[in-house]
Design a protein around this motif. Sequence first.
Motif, PDB file in Angstrom:
ATOM      1  N   SER A  21       0.863  -1.175   0.000  1.00  0.00           N
ATOM      2  CA  SER A  21       0.000   0.000   0.000  1.00  0.00           C
ATOM      3  C   SER A  21       0.899   1.225   0.000  1.00  0.00           C
ATOM      4  O   SER A  21       1.881   1.276   0.741  1.00  0.00           O
ATOM      5  CB  SER A  21      -0.884  -0.026   1.252  1.00  0.00           C
ATOM      6  N   THR A  23       0.901   5.708  -0.469  1.00  0.00           N
ATOM      7  CA  THR A  23       0.243   6.997  -0.642  1.00  0.00           C
ATOM      8  C   THR A  23       1.271   7.963  -1.211  1.00  0.00           C
ATOM      9  O   THR A  23       2.378   8.075  -0.679  1.00  0.00           O
ATOM     10  CB  THR A  23      -0.307   7.528   0.707  1.00  0.00           C
ATOM     11  N   GLY A  83      -7.451   9.951  -4.552  1.00  0.00           N
ATOM     12  CA  GLY A  83      -8.250   8.881  -3.974  1.00  0.00           C
ATOM     13  C   GLY A  83      -7.539   7.544  -4.045  1.00  0.00           C
ATOM     14  O   GLY A  83      -6.378   7.445  -4.445  1.00  0.00           O
ATOM     15  N   GLU A  84      -8.246   6.506  -3.655  1.00  0.00           N
ATOM     16  CA  GLU A  84      -7.685   5.158  -3.572  1.00  0.00           C
ATOM     17  C   GLU A  84      -7.920   4.384  -4.858  1.00  0.00           C
ATOM     18  O   GLU A  84      -9.013   4.423  -5.431  1.00  0.00           O
ATOM     19  CB  GLU A  84      -8.335   4.427  -2.391  1.00  0.00           C
ATOM     20  N   HIS A  85      -6.885   3.667  -5.299  1.00  0.00           N
ATOM     21  CA  HIS A  85      -6.938   2.883  -6.527  1.00  0.00           C
ATOM     22  C   HIS A  85      -6.339   1.503  -6.275  1.00  0.00           C
ATOM     23  O   HIS A  85      -5.578   1.316  -5.334  1.00  0.00           O
ATOM     24  CB  HIS A  85      -6.158   3.589  -7.640  1.00  0.00           C
ATOM     25  N   LYS A 114      -2.711  -1.495  -3.056  1.00  0.00           N
ATOM     26  CA  LYS A 114      -3.469  -0.257  -2.918  1.00  0.00           C
ATOM     27  C   LYS A 114      -2.565   0.931  -3.205  1.00  0.00           C
ATOM     28  O   LYS A 114      -1.461   1.030  -2.670  1.00  0.00           O
ATOM     29  CB  LYS A 114      -4.056  -0.159  -1.506  1.00  0.00           C
ATOM     30  N   THR A 116      -2.871   5.125  -3.247  1.00  0.00           N
ATOM     31  CA  THR A 116      -3.684   6.289  -2.928  1.00  0.00           C
ATOM     32  C   THR A 116      -2.945   7.535  -3.406  1.00  0.00           C
ATOM     33  O   THR A 116      -1.804   7.764  -3.027  1.00  0.00           O
ATOM     34  CB  THR A 116      -3.951   6.380  -1.411  1.00  0.00           C
ATOM     35  N   THR A 118      -2.728  11.638  -3.504  1.00  0.00           N
ATOM     36  CA  THR A 118      -3.112  12.874  -2.821  1.00  0.00           C
ATOM     37  C   THR A 118      -2.769  14.030  -3.762  1.00  0.00           C
ATOM     38  O   THR A 118      -2.055  13.863  -4.731  1.00  0.00           O
ATOM     39  CB  THR A 118      -2.336  13.043  -1.501  1.00  0.00           C
TER      40      THR A 118
END
Length: 119
Positions: A21, A23, A83-85, A114, A116, A118
Motif C-alpha cells: 500500500s 500513498t 483517492g484510492e486505486h 493499494k 492512494t 493525494t
Amino acid sequence: MEIGIHGFWTTKAGDVDPQKSLTTPVSDSRFFYQIRHDAKQRQKVITKIFVDEEEISLVHEWLSNDGKETNFFDIPLKYRKKGEHTLRFQIFAPVSEAADAGPGTKIFDSEIFKLTFTE
C-alpha cells in the motif's frame, strides 16, 4: 517455476522498498516493482500492469539467474486521480520466442495492491 511480485515503490529503482500500500502525490507518475523468481536460465516474460482493473502497461522483460528483476512503469495522467486505486500485476509466458511475441499462458496473478493519490 516460483515467481512473484511483493509490492511496488516510487522514487528510484535502486531504493528497493516493496510496499503493498502506498500513498503518493498525483504528480508521481513513475513506479517500480521487482519480480522475484527461481528461474535457473534466462527466459522472457511479459508483465501486464493494471490500475483499477484497466491495463496501463505491458512490459517485456528477461528473467536472469540471480532471482530478481527490477523494472518500472508509468501511470498515465488520466489514472492519477485523487483517492484510492487498485494496482495488480499479471505475468505471462510469451506465445513464441520471437522478439515481438505477445502474452501467452498466464503464470502469475498478483494480489491487489493499494495506491492512494493525494494532491
